[in-house]
Design a protein around this motif. Structure first.
Motif, PDB file in Angstrom:
ATOM      1  N   ASN A  52     -20.693   9.448  10.902  1.00 35.29           N
ATOM      2  CA  ASN A  52     -20.378   8.961  12.258  1.00 35.29           C
ATOM      3  C   ASN A  52     -20.262  10.145  13.224  1.00 35.29           C
ATOM      4  N   GLN A  54     -19.019  10.335  16.056  1.00 39.29           N
ATOM      5  CA  GLN A  54     -17.763  10.415  16.821  1.00 39.29           C
ATOM      6  C   GLN A  54     -16.656  11.128  16.053  1.00 39.29           C
ATOM      7  N   ASN A 171      -9.878   7.290  22.905  1.00 38.62           N
ATOM      8  CA  ASN A 171     -10.589   8.136  21.954  1.00 38.62           C
ATOM      9  C   ASN A 171     -10.457   7.470  20.587  1.00 38.62           C
TER      10      ASN A 171
END
Length: 244
Positions: A52, A54, A171
């Motif tokens: 991922n 992120q 976030n």
């Protein structure tokens, strides 16, 4: 020596300090998709979650903290990671059946264990802290954990207090942000000890929804926000409140 509760930035600094590798080499390897895919084929506990984009550092939480003997300073980052992953394999394999029965992925277990690790300095408190987190998730509440907010802002807790903009920033890691109700962060935030993994797999069954630790690491639990605030007030008046 790699210490539980420390994050990947700390690991990179240590590898650079004690070997002939640079921090940049550590970060480059963590971004290497081909390398990560090869790890997921080698280790049963590594899944696609580490790919991922992120996630700040792909193997955060997957490297087991311990004291490792290195042959010499020319040891590669791959070799260091392999030693740490092999050790994590030994630890997690002991709990493989429990993990499979928990309804949680290994990634989720390590993510929760990393928060428990940082929120409880005493091993005895870990199952209680894990229990509070599961109670909050069940009720669709946010975990509201400061340690995730610091990690989201890429600031170490000992460095400084966070700004309001950082506390509220949306976030994938920040469990104090809106939209994180009933969710855990997108990945682990630190190296985890075996006791924190066990705490997540065997949480203490209570009705508590809040906890706070004093400056000596003693944890106090509460059912309501009102009780929680009163405990904080009492700790401050007794000089037991932790300040950075």
């Amino acid at each position: 020596k790699f210490v539980e509760g420390k994050n990947m930035r700390w690991i990179a600094k240590n590898i650079a300090q004690y070997t002939n590798n640079t921090e940049e080499q550590v970060y480059a390897l963590l971004k290497d998709k081909k390398y990560l895919t090869s790890l997921s084929q080698k280790y049963w506990f590594i899944g696609n979650e580490v790919l991922n984009d992120q996630i700040y550092y792909s193997l955060e939480g997957y490297l087991f903290p311990d004291t490792y003997q290195l042959d010499n300073k020319n040891v590669s980052v791959e070799k260091i990671f392999e030693m740490m992953l092999d050790r994590m394999n030994v630890v997690l394999t002991k709990y493989k059946a429990q993990i499979q029965n928990s309804g949680l992925s290994v990634h989720s277990v390590l993510t929760l264990a990393s928060i428990v690790e940082l929120e409880s300095s005493n091993v005895a408190d870990r199952a209680g802290v894990a229990g509070v987190f599961f109670n909050r998730l069940t009720k669709g509440m946010s975990l509201g954990s400061d340690v995730t907010t610091y990690y989201a802002a890429r600031v170490d807790m000992s460095e400084r207090d966070l700004k309001m903009s950082e506390i509220n920033s949306v976030n994938g890691y920040n469990t104090r942000a809106t939209g994180m109700e009933g969710k855990i962060p997108i990945g682990p935030i630190a190296m985890v000890s075996e006791s924190s993994i066990v705490a997540v797999l065997q949480p203490l069954k209570t009705n508590y929804l809040f906890f706070v630790a004093d400056k000596n690491g003693k944890v106090y639990y509460a059912n309501t926000n009102q009780e929680h605030e009163q405990i904080i007030k009492n700790l401050k008046s007794q000089g037991l409140w932790y300040t950075y």
